[in-house]
Write a protein that holds these residues in place. Sequence first.
Motif, short mmCIF file in Angstrom:
data_model
loop_
_atom_site.label_atom_id
_atom_site.label_comp_id
_atom_site.label_asym_id
_atom_site.label_seq_id
_atom_site.Cartn_x
_atom_site.Cartn_y
_atom_site.Cartn_z
N MET A 35 0.84 -1.20 0.00
CA MET A 35 0.00 0.00 0.00
C MET A 35 0.88 1.25 0.00
O MET A 35 0.59 2.25 -0.69
CB MET A 35 -0.93 -0.01 1.22
CG MET A 35 -2.00 -1.09 1.19
SD MET A 35 -3.20 -0.88 -0.15
CE MET A 35 -4.23 0.41 0.54
N GLY A 36 1.96 1.21 0.74
CA GLY A 36 2.89 2.34 0.78
C GLY A 36 3.55 2.55 -0.58
O GLY A 36 3.77 3.70 -1.00
N VAL A 37 3.88 1.46 -1.25
CA VAL A 37 4.48 1.57 -2.58
C VAL A 37 3.51 2.23 -3.55
O VAL A 37 3.89 3.13 -4.31
CB VAL A 37 4.89 0.16 -3.11
CG1 VAL A 37 5.30 0.24 -4.58
CG2 VAL A 37 6.04 -0.40 -2.29
N ARG A 38 2.25 1.81 -3.50
CA ARG A 38 1.26 2.41 -4.41
C ARG A 38 1.12 3.91 -4.13
O ARG A 38 1.07 4.72 -5.05
CB ARG A 38 -0.12 1.72 -4.25
CG ARG A 38 -0.20 0.28 -4.74
CD ARG A 38 0.06 0.13 -6.23
NE ARG A 38 -0.77 0.93 -7.10
CZ ARG A 38 -1.94 0.57 -7.61
NH1 ARG A 38 -2.42 -0.64 -7.35
NH2 ARG A 38 -2.61 1.36 -8.42
N ALA A 39 1.06 4.26 -2.84
CA ALA A 39 0.91 5.68 -2.48
C ALA A 39 2.13 6.48 -2.93
O ALA A 39 2.00 7.57 -3.50
CB ALA A 39 0.72 5.81 -0.97
N ALA A 40 3.31 5.94 -2.72
CA ALA A 40 4.54 6.65 -3.07
C ALA A 40 4.66 6.82 -4.58
O ALA A 40 5.00 7.91 -5.07
CB ALA A 40 5.74 5.89 -2.52
N GLU A 41 4.37 5.76 -5.32
CA GLU A 41 4.47 5.86 -6.78
C GLU A 41 3.47 6.87 -7.32
O GLU A 41 3.76 7.63 -8.25
CB GLU A 41 4.23 4.48 -7.41
CG GLU A 41 5.39 3.53 -7.24
CD GLU A 41 5.26 2.31 -8.13
OE1 GLU A 41 6.06 2.18 -9.05
OE2 GLU A 41 4.34 1.50 -7.88
N ILE A 150 -3.59 -5.68 -4.42
CA ILE A 150 -3.11 -4.33 -4.09
C ILE A 150 -2.33 -3.72 -5.26
O ILE A 150 -2.47 -2.55 -5.59
CB ILE A 150 -2.23 -4.37 -2.82
CG1 ILE A 150 -3.08 -4.72 -1.60
CG2 ILE A 150 -1.52 -3.04 -2.60
CD1 ILE A 150 -2.27 -4.99 -0.35
N MET A 151 -1.50 -4.54 -5.90
CA MET A 151 -0.67 -4.00 -6.98
C MET A 151 -1.43 -3.86 -8.29
O MET A 151 -0.97 -3.19 -9.20
CB MET A 151 0.57 -4.88 -7.19
CG MET A 151 1.54 -4.88 -6.00
SD MET A 151 2.06 -3.25 -5.42
CE MET A 151 3.18 -2.74 -6.72
N SER A 152 -2.59 -4.50 -8.39
CA SER A 152 -3.32 -4.50 -9.66
C SER A 152 -4.51 -3.56 -9.68
O SER A 152 -4.92 -3.09 -10.75
CB SER A 152 -3.81 -5.92 -9.99
OG SER A 152 -2.74 -6.84 -9.96
N LEU A 153 -5.11 -3.29 -8.53
CA LEU A 153 -6.33 -2.46 -8.50
C LEU A 153 -6.03 -1.03 -8.95
O LEU A 153 -4.93 -0.51 -8.69
CB LEU A 153 -6.91 -2.42 -7.09
CG LEU A 153 -7.74 -3.62 -6.64
CD1 LEU A 153 -8.09 -3.48 -5.15
CD2 LEU A 153 -9.01 -3.73 -7.47
#
Lengths: 208, 266
Positions: A35-41, A150-153
């Motif tokens: 989730m942190g990776v998605r937010a940061a990206e 998480i990585m696909s949504l």
Amino acid sequence: MVEYSERQGTPVCMSQSPLEKAVQFHRHVCPGLLMGVRAAEFALQFLRVSPDRDEELVAIVETDSCAVDAIQAVLGCTFGKGNLVFLDHGKHVYTIASRERHRAVRIAQKWGNLRGAEFERFRALAQKTDLSEEEELEREELRGRILEQIMSLPFEELFDYREVQLDLPPRASIHPSVRCVRCGEGVMQTRAVETGQGWLCRPCAGEA
Amino acid sequence: MCEANVYLVRDGVEELLMEKVDRVVPGADDTVMLESVFGERRILKARIRELELVRHRIVLDEVRPQVDADDAELWLVPDTGHGHFHPGEEVSLTLWKGKGMRPGPGLAAERVEAFVVRGGQQVAVGLQSEGQGLRLSLGQGEDGLVTVYAREEGDRRCYAKVIIEVGHHHHQGVEPVGLPLEIVPRTHRHVHLGDHYEFTVLKHGRPLAGATVRATYPGSRSAGYPVRVATDESGSARVFLTAPGNWLFSVTDGDVTSTFTLVKGF
């Protein structure tokens, strides 16, 4: 004699993805980190900036969960550099600001986005300490599916976001150290307590 | 000694398993029950290695499930933690026999053959026994992709295949080597954690629909395979890569088991 091992290399001539950088820092893969990776990206994309080198970015995080390690590893906003500000609100909210672009984005995890039966079962298994072999297998299967989810949504299904105006904290400054007259250890002057006997660090002054 | 921290040695690495343990009860079948002062209880397959009473440490050795010889598979692992080799570097790899990346006994050099496939040419390569594995030395690597496979014939036929990259950025399509049962990745590229990895299962060169492909990775605590996917009508499937390190894919059809090791740089 060759012992069996699966070494996890530290690549020096292959690029690492943001997720891999986060995993290298955090040392394991978990839903919170992703989730942190998605937010940061998303923050990099939204602000049209590159990861931080020298405090061009500031991250204000309202949780101390796994996700914050991804914020540090992917954005380069770190505790030690002083451009990671922790507000102990217990909320999955991350505000990322660019000093150069004078823009900031507030990213908040959507309520209920990971609260399905599958996720609840995963959490129950993850908190259990005496998993049977079948439960261990089930936990890993669920974990894999949740990580993929998480990585696909689409980002908007995981988070709400909006641009915000922010008074950025000043860049980290260096202050002189003084010696605590009680314990003899050095302490940053701005954190020391001045007394009639001299400087005291906060623990010795009883403020800790 | 009031209570102790319990450490588990897994793959030669010691890790803290449980803190403030005040009760340790060895059970039947290599189980150990641990109970902490907080009431937490854990039962696991392990043997007590050492009791360090002064340091309040209990060290356990993990006991892995025995691999049924009828259920074993072969797999190949390049001797690099780097994901690839560099031109001129000594290229070697190790063949293992066991289940789900857990080596077991029963691998004998005289029953196994291994081949290097490069530019459509297959060349036999020698196997040298080292510990539970068999070591293959390919000499100094030349820039490009090399496919290596091994086979063990018998009542059950086992095949293992891996694609090794020497140099960088050899991103290209991958040709099957012609195994009776074979996992063929769609392309060779640098795969990252978090990618979907696509492959096709071929049986005698034709796509095999409905085959179950099992997958596992280093650090999996499951005795089984944490990932299982079925091939579609074109014999293809894809797996989302959720763990660092090399991944092992395995498929069985009748008396043939075939594996493919995906080599990752991270």
